[in-house]
Design a protein around this motif. Structure first.
Motif, mmCIF file in Angstrom:
data_model
loop_
_atom_site.group_PDB
_atom_site.id
_atom_site.type_symbol
_atom_site.label_atom_id
_atom_site.label_comp_id
_atom_site.label_asym_id
_atom_site.label_seq_id
_atom_site.Cartn_x
_atom_site.Cartn_y
_atom_site.Cartn_z
ATOM 1 N N GLY A 179 0.769 -1.245 0.000
ATOM 2 C CA GLY A 179 0.000 0.000 0.000
ATOM 3 C C GLY A 179 0.798 1.291 0.000
ATOM 4 O O GLY A 179 0.281 2.345 0.350
ATOM 5 N N LYS A 180 2.040 1.250 -0.449
ATOM 6 C CA LYS A 180 2.844 2.477 -0.491
ATOM 7 C C LYS A 180 2.261 3.477 -1.485
ATOM 8 O O LYS A 180 2.054 4.646 -1.171
ATOM 9 C CB LYS A 180 4.291 2.149 -0.894
ATOM 10 C CG LYS A 180 4.997 1.233 0.067
ATOM 11 C CD LYS A 180 6.396 0.877 -0.392
ATOM 12 C CE LYS A 180 6.405 -0.019 -1.617
ATOM 13 N NZ LYS A 180 5.801 -1.340 -1.401
ATOM 14 N N THR A 181 1.999 2.982 -2.679
ATOM 15 C CA THR A 181 1.490 3.877 -3.717
ATOM 16 C C THR A 181 0.107 4.399 -3.356
ATOM 17 O O THR A 181 -0.183 5.588 -3.532
ATOM 18 C CB THR A 181 1.462 3.136 -5.066
ATOM 19 O OG1 THR A 181 2.767 2.624 -5.308
ATOM 20 C CG2 THR A 181 1.053 4.051 -6.193
ATOM 21 N N MET A 182 -0.732 3.527 -2.827
ATOM 22 C CA MET A 182 -2.071 3.965 -2.439
ATOM 23 C C MET A 182 -1.992 5.064 -1.383
ATOM 24 O O MET A 182 -2.743 6.043 -1.435
ATOM 25 C CB MET A 182 -2.871 2.776 -1.877
ATOM 26 C CG MET A 182 -3.255 1.726 -2.898
ATOM 27 S SD MET A 182 -4.508 2.265 -4.062
ATOM 28 C CE MET A 182 -5.829 2.624 -2.944
ATOM 29 N N THR A 183 -1.097 4.894 -0.419
ATOM 30 C CA THR A 183 -0.957 5.898 0.630
ATOM 31 C C THR A 183 -0.475 7.217 0.038
ATOM 32 O O THR A 183 -1.001 8.287 0.352
ATOM 33 C CB THR A 183 0.038 5.411 1.705
ATOM 34 O OG1 THR A 183 -0.383 4.122 2.159
ATOM 35 C CG2 THR A 183 0.104 6.363 2.877
HETATM 36 N N1 LIG Z 1 -6.209 2.335 1.720
HETATM 37 C C1 LIG Z 1 -6.513 1.329 0.897
HETATM 38 N N2 LIG Z 1 -7.801 1.046 0.638
HETATM 39 C C2 LIG Z 1 -8.143 0.041 -0.185
HETATM 40 N N3 LIG Z 1 -7.267 -0.754 -0.794
HETATM 41 C C3 LIG Z 1 -5.967 -0.541 -0.584
HETATM 42 C C4 LIG Z 1 -5.517 0.502 0.278
HETATM 43 N N4 LIG Z 1 -4.176 0.455 0.320
HETATM 44 C C5 LIG Z 1 -3.805 -0.562 -0.485
HETATM 45 N N5 LIG Z 1 -4.869 -1.169 -1.029
HETATM 46 C C6 LIG Z 1 -4.852 -2.323 -1.950
HETATM 47 O O1 LIG Z 1 -3.550 -2.831 -2.026
HETATM 48 C C7 LIG Z 1 -3.098 -2.850 -3.374
HETATM 49 C C8 LIG Z 1 -1.628 -2.559 -3.453
HETATM 50 O O2 LIG Z 1 -1.358 -1.256 -2.997
HETATM 51 P P1 LIG Z 1 -0.167 -0.394 -3.603
HETATM 52 O O3 LIG Z 1 -0.190 -0.450 -5.074
HETATM 53 O O4 LIG Z 1 -0.218 0.925 -2.954
HETATM 54 O O5 LIG Z 1 1.083 -1.218 -3.071
HETATM 55 P P2 LIG Z 1 2.620 -0.802 -3.067
HETATM 56 O O6 LIG Z 1 3.092 -0.913 -1.668
HETATM 57 O O7 LIG Z 1 2.807 0.492 -3.732
HETATM 58 O O8 LIG Z 1 3.244 -1.981 -3.909
HETATM 59 P P3 LIG Z 1 4.545 -1.940 -4.866
HETATM 60 O O9 LIG Z 1 5.736 -1.837 -4.020
HETATM 61 O O10 LIG Z 1 4.519 -3.247 -5.579
HETATM 62 O O11 LIG Z 1 4.367 -0.775 -5.770
HETATM 63 C C9 LIG Z 1 -3.967 -1.834 -4.080
HETATM 64 O O12 LIG Z 1 -4.085 -2.137 -5.441
HETATM 65 C C10 LIG Z 1 -5.269 -1.974 -3.348
HETATM 66 O O13 LIG Z 1 -5.988 -3.048 -3.863
#
Ligand SMILES: Nc1ncnc2c1ncn2[C@@H]1O[C@H](COP(=O)(O)OP(=O)(O)OP(=O)(O)O)[C@@H](O)[C@H]1O
Ligand SMILES: [Mg+2]
Lengths: 589, 469
Positions: free
Chosen positions: A240-244
């Motif tokens: 969830g880094k990108t989502m955050t």
């Molecule tokens: N606050 C949130 N609400 C709903 N779903 C979420 C939330 N945070 C994360 N997710 C879910 O988790 C998935 C992965 O999140 P994200 O793409 O932010 O991961 P990441 O840590 O950036 O991964 P990477 O390192 O591979 O880029 C999203 O596609 C979504 O389905």
């Protein structure tokens, strides 16, 4: 054309090109390599040799190809037109590149970063004869409906205004003022250049005192970041880094967002590009794109431009800070930047330190985060740059070098937990492993603006979470039924707080963003459940009775059901809760 | 300056010149000195004693030495008799629609006995980075007919969704089932499948060919095979050749392409082999530091673009060494792809097909491709609720193994029952069972009925009214 050949290629190893016969190359000089004039930068000089980091694919470059010097350092163009634009890692405008070369990014495209044809309505703010110093405001341009772009004298300019243009429309490279300086006359336009690796000078660093309000409950209430602060978000893939970061880019109360996609997915940038123009900022009602600059150097784009991208981004952020804005920089992901450093270092055959990373990794990390801060700018305006950096540790293991070094230089740490993410507890920010060092700095802000008892409330709920974590260890061994009601109640409240407050669904129209007022009311409801419940149990009320209270379902769903615009339902829930306890109390009195 | 000019022309003249004898051969690498200035990554033709041409590319070029990597290996080459020709061009592959229905090696040369199909254009096998502003954000739901995918880890057209598997697990079966059943409702458009095999055994290739044949789509499939007994280095070019054709068909011909690549683990090992021979500083487990960027060059070639109606959906398969998801290969893949379907050996052992682990699996593009107007309006909440409940099942199972099932609260026993049904009825299906999305969603609600309504926080009252009571 006045071309200066600084040397010729002697060896090519991926993005690292060595040149020989170099006489007057300058460190960090911008160069062009080969007949396609690929953009590069001199990163090492030794005798008659130079090492050049090339920002484009070097396929086809051969020994003997010429290297042209540009005589300046790798810089960004700063001026009106940045807002709403998407650039690559070395500030080439991607939309324009698409117009020229279509689907794929062709090499050797030479395009100015700022549109040379667009005319901007300029209003001067200085008069002829005024004595000015670098960084002071020369005039203004309404860049987007919400951003007044303050045109600044370049930081190194100082002198007397000899002439200044009348209000009217100008392109970015037209002269709008002439300055008489110690070295003669100097033309000033709406645009200036600044080398990306050099922090822009400021008048003074100021203490941090206000939070960057994000609308994310776990952040604002438990682990807040200050405006001008630094945060790392480490987490394995998909946690969830990108989502955050996107949530912050959408909902935080920064004036301006610089979003850097550094070695990540192309689709994520497309997502921002398609979504932001149609999303409205809850504070201004304007679209989010009007306050956003995007830097996209995706994972399949050249790795050396990835290294440069975060500097490009932070320099643009500093420029708006100098105009008196609060800017938040999202860097996703700083690990990819560190890996770019590692790859380049390896190709230069430098001695590696830990896990192949160069020994200067910690210095570079520190230098980057030091560019954050709340500053008194030379324009005498106060602004800030907050940096929120994602970290992608291999295997999700936080003991690796990039996470460890980053931890040393940031003051806020939102640790994403794989277990929480797998359980779809989002945001998966661990309440046990995360911390914020800004609590005391922004305490006064909280007290004066939203909730006089924030520090105490926060401590109380954190205490419940820690107690709950300890009890969970016991439960794993003996099951919950072996615990007395007082302890099982701690488990209940922990679960309630996690479900009703900490979990926040980024895809839910109401829940994706919570105002501070909503957060405070929600927290108070849960805290009264905790306080009054604990008291009731002490007086002999059974846990079963507490669990059966109808109001519990309302509490669990309040985040989805109560909109930010009308919080009155929360007051009603609160009343209902108090009444339920009163009734229970009456039974046992 | 005039001197430079002369050298330039000289360079053009020398293009294609042949050198007899090489300085050093090490694994797949050939070192040649005393050449004219040779371009980085340009195509090299290495001619062995028997006159056979083996293509390769330049990995490093300097005035002293050129290092080239030969895709078909260096077996049988000698130092004095090997001839090397530098073509001055990058490695191009001819591509055309006529390649569908045919079988090729990793370099795109036919190996099915037929003639070389005519190429419409020749394209650089390495592709180029797609401009993010040219991409179209993928949102079309692909119905695979597999509940655990459609319901909980929805595949979207243009997505890159890998299968993280292990040796001996049924990843080929699942990939073949997806290829067979995948459909986008309401849209009939040209569909083709491109299959790239890296270092897999002959019977795996044969399994896919048969499966395509049986479902009558073989004429719409192009296969690129670099099998276990082919030179390992050919695996480095195989996915790139396959994707070059995919890009052509998707972005020029407007077709919808499903790319299956198996096994990415073998690809990564070949990359490590070259890196080690070159003496590069390794990062984790001996893999080169640029493994992430290298994999990204492959995976990022999927997607959709604004100019064309076509798409590339990719389904890379990899076997996790030691079933370890934190191993660099699955780890870096997960950091690039848009989710992952993770297999679990324990579920396989219990006879569950497909053995998809509920919690670590994820589809990131699901959020924009499901719900009202796409699948059904209750889908997002239903999926979220199933995830939440299933994740609690894990806790209950752990607890039950400590204190015994009898000691569990009645609610926790409900959860156990839910978990069991979820795996046996919702996840489990047969190789040829094709469930439409409504069936999958109904089944999901059936499962939730095993739990009391107060437990279902992630669905709305209205949804409960409509589907639960
Ligand atoms: N606050 C949130 N609400 C709903 N779903 C979420 C939330 N945070 C994360 N997710 C879910 O988790 C998935 C992965 O999140 P994200 O793409 O932010 O991961 P990441 O840590 O950036 O991964 P990477 O390192 O591979 O880029 C999203 O596609 C979504 O389905
Ligand atoms: Mg991410």
């Amino acid at each position: 054309m006045n071309e200066r050949i600084v040397g010729e290629v002697s060896r090519i190893n991926g993005p690292v090109v060595e040149a020989g016969g170099v006489k007057d190359g300058m460190m960090f000089e911008l160069v062009k390599v080969g007949k396609e004039r690929l953009v590069g930068e001199i990163v090492k000089l030794e005798g008659s040799g130079a090492v050049i980091q090339v920002y484009e694919d070097t396929t086809g470059i051969a020994p003997g190809d010429p290297v042209y010097g540009e005589g300046i350092q790798l810089s960004v163009e700063l001026g009106p037109g940045l807002m709403g634009t998407i650039y690559d890692g070395i500030q080439r405008p991607l939309e324009k590149i698409r117009d020229m070369s279509g689907l794929y990014i062709k090499r050797g495209i030479q395009l100015p970063s700022l549109d040379r044809d667009k005319r901007w309505a300029f209003t001067p703010a200085v008069e002829k004869g005024a004595a000015v110093r670098g960084g002071e405001v020369l005039g203004t341009v309404q860049e987007t409906p919400r951003i007044v772009h303050r045109i600044l004298f370049p930081p190194n300019a100082e002198g007397t205004v000899e002439s200044v243009a009348a209000g009217g429309e100008y392109t970015v490279d037209e002269t709008v003022a002439v300055l008489r300086t110690a070295d003669g006359k100097r033309d000033i336009s709406l645009m200036q250049r600044w080398p990306i690796r050099l922090p822009r000078p400021v008048e003074a660093r100021l203490p941090l005192d206000a939070p960057l309000v994000t609308g994310q409950r776990v952040i604002d209430t438990l682990f807040p970041v200050a405006k001008g602060g630094t945060v790392a978000i480490p987490g394995g893939f998909g946690t969830g880094k990108t989502m955050t970061q996107q949530a912050l880019a959408k909902w935080s109360d920064a004036d301006i967002i610089v979003y850097i996609g550094c070695g990540e997915r192309g689709n994520e940038m497309t997502d921002v590009l398609t979504e932001f123009p149609s999303l409205k900022d809850p504070r201004t009602g304007r679209t989010l794109m009007e306050r956003t600059v995007l830097i996209a150097n995706t994972s399949n784009m050249p790795v050396s431009a990835r290294e440069a991208s975060i500097y490009t981004g932070v320099t643009i952020a500093e420029y708006y800070r100098d105009q008196g804005y609060h800017v938040a920089v999202m860097a996703d992901s700083t690990s990819r930047w560190a890996e770019a450093l590692r790859e380049l270092s390896g190709r230069m055959e430098e001695m590696p330190a830990e896990e192949g990373f160069p020994a200067y990794l910690p210095t570079r990390v520190a230098e980057f985060y030091e560019r954050a801060g709340r500053m008194m700018a030379k324009s005498k305006k106060e602004g800030s740059v907050s940096i929120i950096g994602a970290v992608s540790p291999p295997g999700g293991d936080f003991s690796e070098p990039v996470t460890q070094h980053t931890k040393r230089f940031v003051r806020c740490f939102w640790a994403l937990d794989r277990g929480l993410a797998n359980a779809r507890h989002y945001p998966a920010i661990s309440w046990l492993a995360s911390y914020s060092e800004y609590l005391s700095e922004i305490g006064a802000w909280w007290e004066n603006n939203v909730n006089a008892s924030w520090a105490k409330d926060r401590e109380e709920i954190m205490d419940v979470l820690h107690k709950e974590a300890r009890l969970q260890q016991v439960v794993k061994l003996v099951g919950p039924d072996a615990l007395p009601d007082t302890q099982r109640f701690v488990l209940d409240v922990g679960t309630l707080f996690k479900t009703a407050f900490l979990q926040q669904n980024a895809f839910d129209k109401i829940d994706m963003f919570s105002t501070m007022e909503k957060q405070v009311k929600m927290l108070h409801i849960i805290l009264s459940y905790w306080r009054r419940g604990a008291e009731a149990i002490k007086r002999g009320v059974t846990l079963v009775k507490l669990r059966k209270m109808k109001v519990n379902q309302d509490i669990i769903k309040m985040k989805y059901t109560v909109p930010n615009e009308d919080l009155s339902e929360l007051d009603r829930i609160s009343d209902r809760l108090e009444r339920s306890f009163d009734q229970l109390g009456a039974l046992y009195a | 300056m005039p001197e430079k000019k002369k050298q330039k022309d000289y360079k053009a003249l020398l293009k294609g010149r042949e050198y007899i004898g090489v300085d050093k051969i090490d694994g797949p690498l050939v070192f040649v000195s005393g050449t004219h200035p040779v371009g980085y990554k340009e195509l090299v033709e290495c001619i062995d004693g028997g006159g056979n041409v083996r293509p390769g590319i330049v990995l490093e070029s300097s005035k002293k030495m050129v290092v080239a990597q030969i895709f078909q290996g260096t077996t049988g080459l000698t130092l004095p008799s090997t001839k090397v020709r530098f073509t001055g061009e990058p490695l191009l592959v001819p591509v055309s629609k006529q390649m569908l229905g045919r079988i090729f090696n990793g370099l795109g040369e036919p190996i099915d006995g037929g003639p070389r199909p005519p190429g419409d254009v020749e394209l650089n096998v390495n592709g180029m980075a797609i401009n993010p502003t040219a991409r179209r954000y993928p949102r079309d739901f692909i119905q695979t007919g597999i509940s655990i995918i459609d319901g909980m880890n929805t595949l979207i057209r243009g997505q890159k969704l890998p299968i993280f598997s292990g040796n001996g697990l049924p990843h080929n079966e699942l990939a073949a089932q997806i290829a067979r059943q995948a459909k986008v409702s309401g849209q009939e458009s040209e569909f083709a499948c491109i299959f790239a095999a890296m270092g897999v055994k002959h019977d795996v290739a044969r399994y896919f060919i048969r499966s395509f044949e049986e479902s009558g789509v073989l004429s719409n499939v192009a296969l690129f095979l670099s099998l276990a007994d082919d030179p390992s280095i050919e695996r480095l070019i195989t996915p790139r050749t396959a994707l070059t054709l995919a890009e052509y068909l998707a972005f020029h011909e407007g077709m919808h392409i499903l790319v299956i690549m198996t096994d990415m683990t073998n690809y990564c090992e070949a990359l490590r082999e070259v890196s080690t021979i070159r003496g590069e500083i390794p990062s984790r487990k001996g893999y080169p530091g640029y493994l992430y960027s290298d994999l990204a060059e492959i995976y990022e070639r999927s997607g959709m673009i604004k100019e064309s109606g076509g798409s590339i959906t990719s389904l890379p398969i990899l076997t996790m060494p030691n079933d370890d998801i934190s191993h660099p290969i699955p780890d870096l893949t997960g950091y690039i792809t848009e989710g992952q379907i993770v297999f679990e050996r324990e579920m396989f052992g219990r006879g569950i097909y497909p053995p998809v682990a509920g919690l670590p699996s994820l589809s990131r593009l699901m959020k924009d491709g499901i719900g009202e107007g796409m699948t059904r309006k209750d889908h997002p909440h239903l999926a979220s609720q199933l995830f939440a409940a299933y994740s609690y099942v894990r806790d209950v199972r752990n607890l039950a193994s400590v204190i015994g099932e009898e000691e569990l609260t009645p609610l926790d026993r409900n959860y156990l029952e839910f978990g069991e049904s979820f795996e046996r009825k919702f996840v489990t299906q047969t190789f040829d069972e094709n469930r439409d999305i409504d069936t999958t969603l109904e089944l999901g609600w059936e499962m939730l009925k095993l739990l009391p309504a107060e437990e279902l926080h992630r669905v709305t009252e209205e949804e409960l009214e409509e589907y639960y009571y």
